[in-house]
Write a protein that holds these residues in place. Structure first.
Motif, short mmCIF file in Angstrom:
data_model
loop_
_atom_site.label_atom_id
_atom_site.label_comp_id
_atom_site.label_asym_id
_atom_site.label_seq_id
_atom_site.Cartn_x
_atom_site.Cartn_y
_atom_site.Cartn_z
N ARG A 48 -0.35 6.11 10.59
CA ARG A 48 -1.68 6.49 10.09
C ARG A 48 -2.24 7.72 10.79
N TRP A 49 -1.65 8.12 11.90
CA TRP A 49 -2.16 9.29 12.60
C TRP A 49 -2.03 10.54 11.74
N TRP A 50 -0.94 10.60 10.95
CA TRP A 50 -0.71 11.76 10.12
C TRP A 50 -1.21 11.47 8.71
N THR A 51 -1.87 12.45 8.09
CA THR A 51 -2.57 12.23 6.81
C THR A 51 -1.68 12.41 5.59
N ALA A 52 -0.50 12.95 5.77
CA ALA A 52 0.42 13.10 4.65
C ALA A 52 1.85 13.08 5.17
N TRP A 53 2.74 12.53 4.37
CA TRP A 53 4.15 12.41 4.73
C TRP A 53 5.01 12.86 3.55
N GLY A 54 6.14 13.44 3.87
CA GLY A 54 7.14 13.67 2.85
C GLY A 54 7.99 12.42 2.68
N GLN A 55 9.00 12.53 1.82
CA GLN A 55 9.87 11.39 1.57
C GLN A 55 10.96 11.27 2.63
N GLY A 56 11.13 12.31 3.41
CA GLY A 56 12.12 12.30 4.49
C GLY A 56 13.47 12.87 4.07
N THR A 57 14.21 13.34 5.05
CA THR A 57 15.57 13.82 4.84
C THR A 57 16.46 13.22 5.93
N GLN A 58 17.59 12.69 5.53
CA GLN A 58 18.48 11.98 6.46
C GLN A 58 19.34 12.98 7.23
N VAL A 59 19.35 12.80 8.54
CA VAL A 59 20.26 13.55 9.41
C VAL A 59 21.16 12.53 10.10
N THR A 60 22.46 12.69 9.91
CA THR A 60 23.43 11.80 10.54
C THR A 60 24.37 12.64 11.39
N VAL A 61 24.45 12.28 12.67
CA VAL A 61 25.31 13.01 13.61
C VAL A 61 26.43 12.07 14.03
N SER A 62 27.63 12.39 13.61
CA SER A 62 28.75 11.50 13.87
C SER A 62 30.05 12.29 13.82
N SER A 63 30.99 11.88 14.67
CA SER A 63 32.31 12.51 14.64
C SER A 63 33.26 11.72 13.75
N GLY A 86 17.45 19.73 3.60
CA GLY A 86 18.29 20.32 4.64
C GLY A 86 19.04 19.34 5.51
N GLY A 87 18.81 18.04 5.33
CA GLY A 87 19.54 17.07 6.12
C GLY A 87 20.99 16.97 5.69
N GLY A 88 21.76 16.17 6.44
CA GLY A 88 23.15 15.99 6.09
C GLY A 88 23.92 15.30 7.18
N LEU A 89 25.22 15.24 7.00
CA LEU A 89 26.14 14.64 7.97
C LEU A 89 26.80 15.77 8.75
N VAL A 90 26.63 15.75 10.06
CA VAL A 90 27.19 16.80 10.90
C VAL A 90 27.86 16.18 12.12
N GLN A 91 28.71 16.96 12.77
CA GLN A 91 29.38 16.51 13.98
C GLN A 91 28.50 16.79 15.21
N PRO A 92 28.72 16.06 16.27
CA PRO A 92 27.98 16.35 17.51
C PRO A 92 28.14 17.81 17.92
N GLY A 93 27.04 18.39 18.36
CA GLY A 93 27.05 19.79 18.77
C GLY A 93 26.68 20.76 17.68
N ALA A 94 26.64 20.28 16.45
CA ALA A 94 26.33 21.16 15.33
C ALA A 94 24.84 21.46 15.25
N SER A 95 24.50 22.32 14.30
CA SER A 95 23.11 22.70 14.06
C SER A 95 22.74 22.47 12.60
N LEU A 96 21.47 22.26 12.38
CA LEU A 96 20.91 22.12 11.04
C LEU A 96 19.53 22.75 11.03
N THR A 97 19.11 23.19 9.86
CA THR A 97 17.73 23.63 9.69
C THR A 97 17.10 22.82 8.57
N LEU A 98 16.05 22.11 8.92
CA LEU A 98 15.30 21.34 7.94
C LEU A 98 14.15 22.18 7.41
#
Length: 126
Positions: free
Chosen positions: A111-126, A8-20
């Motif tokens: 180490r506090w968290w016992t499992a992690w995903g690979q991550g999704t990049q969110v970039t906010v830029s105009s 669900g990540g992506g490149l969005v403009q300031p003020g936009a919304s995303l759902t991960l």
């Protein structure tokens, strides 16, 4: 095998919304406290939000309170994070993690968290 897969990540403009989204497998999701954590470029890990197994007790970092909303669907083994009013400083890799809000001494310790995903990049830029 525990698996967490974000999307669900992506490149969005300031003020936009995303759902991960995060798809979980390999453990009892419905009884697990889950969190979203992010890491911006050149920055340390930042805990954003946690939610209990029942989905009725969310917690948020002050930096995102009122803008981000965590939720879960235990029937789908899925965790979500709705990001509103995005700012350039929200640019980061967002991770789904198994575990709750960290104490101060573990605030930046993976180490506090016992499992992690690979991550999704969110970039906010105009």
């Amino acid at each position: 095998e525990v698996q967490l897969v974000e999307s669900g990540g992506g490149l969005v403009q300031p003020g936009a919304s995303l759902t991960l989204s995060c798809a979980a497998a390999g453990f009892t999701f419905s009884t697990s406290i889950m969190s979203w954590v992010r890491q911006g470029p050149g920055k340390e890990i930042e805990w954003l939000s946690s939610i209990n197994g029942g989905g009725n007790v969310p917690n948020y970092a002050d930096s995102v309170k009122g803008r981000f909303t965590i939720s879960r669907d235990n029937a789908k083994n899925s965790l979500y994070l709705k990001l509103n009013s995005l700012k350039p400083e929200d640019t980061a890799v967002y991770y789904c993690t198994r575990g709750g809000r960290p104490p101060t001494s573990f605030a930046t310790d993976r180490r506090w968290w016992t499992a992690w995903g690979q991550g999704t990049q969110v970039t906010v830029s105009s």
